[in-house]
Write a protein that holds these residues in place. Sequence first.
Motif, PDB file in Angstrom:
ATOM      1  N   VAL A 363      63.060  67.167  71.647  1.00  0.00           N
ATOM      2  CA  VAL A 363      63.306  66.583  72.966  1.00  0.00           C
ATOM      3  C   VAL A 363      64.150  65.328  72.796  1.00  0.00           C
ATOM      4  O   VAL A 363      64.315  64.800  71.694  1.00  0.00           O
ATOM      5  N   ALA A 365      67.152  62.578  75.257  1.00  0.00           N
ATOM      6  CA  ALA A 365      68.160  62.496  76.315  1.00  0.00           C
ATOM      7  C   ALA A 365      69.415  63.271  75.921  1.00  0.00           C
ATOM      8  O   ALA A 365      69.612  63.623  74.751  1.00  0.00           O
ATOM      9  N   ASN A 366      70.270  63.537  76.912  1.00  0.00           N
ATOM     10  CA  ASN A 366      71.538  64.188  76.629  1.00  0.00           C
ATOM     11  C   ASN A 366      72.375  63.322  75.693  1.00  0.00           C
ATOM     12  O   ASN A 366      72.465  62.101  75.866  1.00  0.00           O
ATOM     13  N   GLU A 478      67.673  74.698  74.889  1.00  0.00           N
ATOM     14  CA  GLU A 478      67.544  74.535  76.336  1.00  0.00           C
ATOM     15  C   GLU A 478      67.628  75.879  77.056  1.00  0.00           C
ATOM     16  O   GLU A 478      68.334  76.028  78.064  1.00  0.00           O
ATOM     17  N   THR A 510      64.180  71.258  74.537  1.00  0.00           N
ATOM     18  CA  THR A 510      63.696  71.376  75.916  1.00  0.00           C
ATOM     19  C   THR A 510      63.606  70.008  76.571  1.00  0.00           C
ATOM     20  O   THR A 510      63.506  68.972  75.900  1.00  0.00           O
ATOM     21  N   HIS A 511      63.667  70.035  77.908  1.00  0.00           N
ATOM     22  CA  HIS A 511      63.395  68.847  78.714  1.00  0.00           C
ATOM     23  C   HIS A 511      62.150  69.041  79.576  1.00  0.00           C
ATOM     24  O   HIS A 511      61.831  68.180  80.403  1.00  0.00           O
ATOM     25  N   ASP A 513      58.926  68.474  80.091  1.00  0.00           N
ATOM     26  CA  ASP A 513      57.825  67.665  79.559  1.00  0.00           C
ATOM     27  C   ASP A 513      56.450  68.185  79.991  1.00  0.00           C
ATOM     28  O   ASP A 513      55.454  67.961  79.308  1.00  0.00           O
ATOM     29  N   HIS A 524      61.192  63.705  68.812  1.00  0.00           N
ATOM     30  CA  HIS A 524      62.059  63.067  69.797  1.00  0.00           C
ATOM     31  C   HIS A 524      63.319  62.549  69.112  1.00  0.00           C
ATOM     32  O   HIS A 524      63.245  61.863  68.090  1.00  0.00           O
ATOM     33  N   CYS A 539      61.024  62.617  78.640  1.00  0.00           N
ATOM     34  CA  CYS A 539      62.363  62.359  78.117  1.00  0.00           C
ATOM     35  C   CYS A 539      63.367  62.490  79.236  1.00  0.00           C
ATOM     36  O   CYS A 539      63.285  63.390  80.061  1.00  0.00           O
TER      37      CYS A 539
END
Length: 540
Positions: A363, A365-366, A478, A510-511, A513, A524, A539
């Motif tokens: 996980v 951020a972009n 993703e 994945t995002h 959560d 992370h 995240c």
Amino acid sequence: MTDFKGGFFGLFLRESPHETALIIVLSLLAALFQASALVLVTDGAEGARTGVEHPHHLYYALASILAFSLCKQVALRRAVAMAESTASDIAMRIALRLRDAELQDIERIGADRIHARLTRDTATLSSAAWIAVLSLQIIALLAACLLYVLSVSPIGFCAMAGIVTLSIWAYRPGHRRQEAVAAAASAAEERFFGITRHILEGFNELKVAPAKARELYHRFFLPASEEALERRRELGRHSAWGMVLLDLCIYAILGTVALGLTQMDVITGVVLLLSVTYYLWEHIIGLFSYIPYLMRSRAALRRLDELEQELAELPAAGAGAEAEFEAFELREVRFHYPRRGDSHFSVGPIDLTVRRGETLFVVGANGSGKSTLLKLLTGLYRADEGELLLNGAPVEAADLRPLYSAVFTDYHLFDRLYGVERIDHGLAEGLLQDLQLSGKTRLEGDRFSTTRLSTGQRKRLALIAACLEQRPVLIFDEWTADQDPGFRRYFYHQLLPQLKAEGRTVIAVTHDDRYFHRADRVIHMELGRITDLPQGGVCA
């Protein structure tokens, strides 16, 4: 290697020496028979004018014409067949080198450039064969006719040779410029085709955004089109200058023979010389008209050679072998992207161990380095530092590749299950049913009946294909991003537990959560490094 030095016949001699030698011999024979027919006809005409009959010349001329036609036809047919074979061999060599190349190398060379070489340039090369053969025949015909002129009138020969030499000398600077313009025209056309591809592939986005479409059209498409047009026009102007110079050369020869040497009474066979000159005029014009095509083909051959050399210099990627694993590990692994201006992103140092049967979520951020981590794990990117270990022993990245099946964010959906020896059709039918695709497509042998599906459906079909490969490690980048809530629940609550029960390892970016608890472990990523999960496990 292609090695364009030596032109088409140099290439063909290296690729198919015996066949090329036969084509050259046939082309020379065709030119010889054509020149013989000309000599026999002009001799017969001169004999009829002077009263000296040659009763068999007509039959010899007809036989020469038939022999010329046969040699020319066979040479052209064999040349086209050999050119197609050579173009196919070059494309195959490039394809094989691409298969062994690394992703970083493909990204650096550029997919568009590779596609243009394998399609447009190989087609140009194969279509230029008959032009090269005809050019050789015309040059041989010119040489034979000049030798004939020399035997009839040495003075006339010297006059013609002198004028031709002077014309070639005058044409050379323009020819060099014409080659440069031809290369620039090809580059401009490539840019134009690239923008055209953007218009076709981005049709939906441009259709719903008129401002975007107008800017693309006016700022990029029109200038690229006008540049390509202007380059082609400039090439045409240079070709026209060559034709004018040719006309001047021909008229200079005619004038010199008919008006100069005849008045000086130092030349014999004036009618014959004028007839030969006029006959050659058409062939010389044809030769000059072929020059732009030969230039484009030579440029295509040069580009193919450059690409093949560039690929040949790349280190060969290992194929890897099937291996059992209990764990694989990244130890002190670092990777640096090439610097672009002030931007410079790197990943690492990464220390990560993945165990058999584990479900691992990645996980972050972009732009945090998640996809890059997956490419390092799968060996798509070569680590600049650190090492990979399989069951505690150092290995190359290629040794890990047979472990994986993957669905990346920029995945490609193949319509066939390549490399799968035993396909579980029962499993396939169950997955198609679970993911609501059974009414959309079906697995027929090793091929899906259709892949013309919606975006979400195609991604679900890609997941099914990955599961059917029965590899011990599955990677999903993703995957749930394009899926409805029901399919997300299926992925986390049904598919992942099923894969774990089979002893398969899953690594998923994945995002989601709310589903982090479905993993054995969550790592992370932040700024290219593995860090502690933010408080609350959310995240961005």
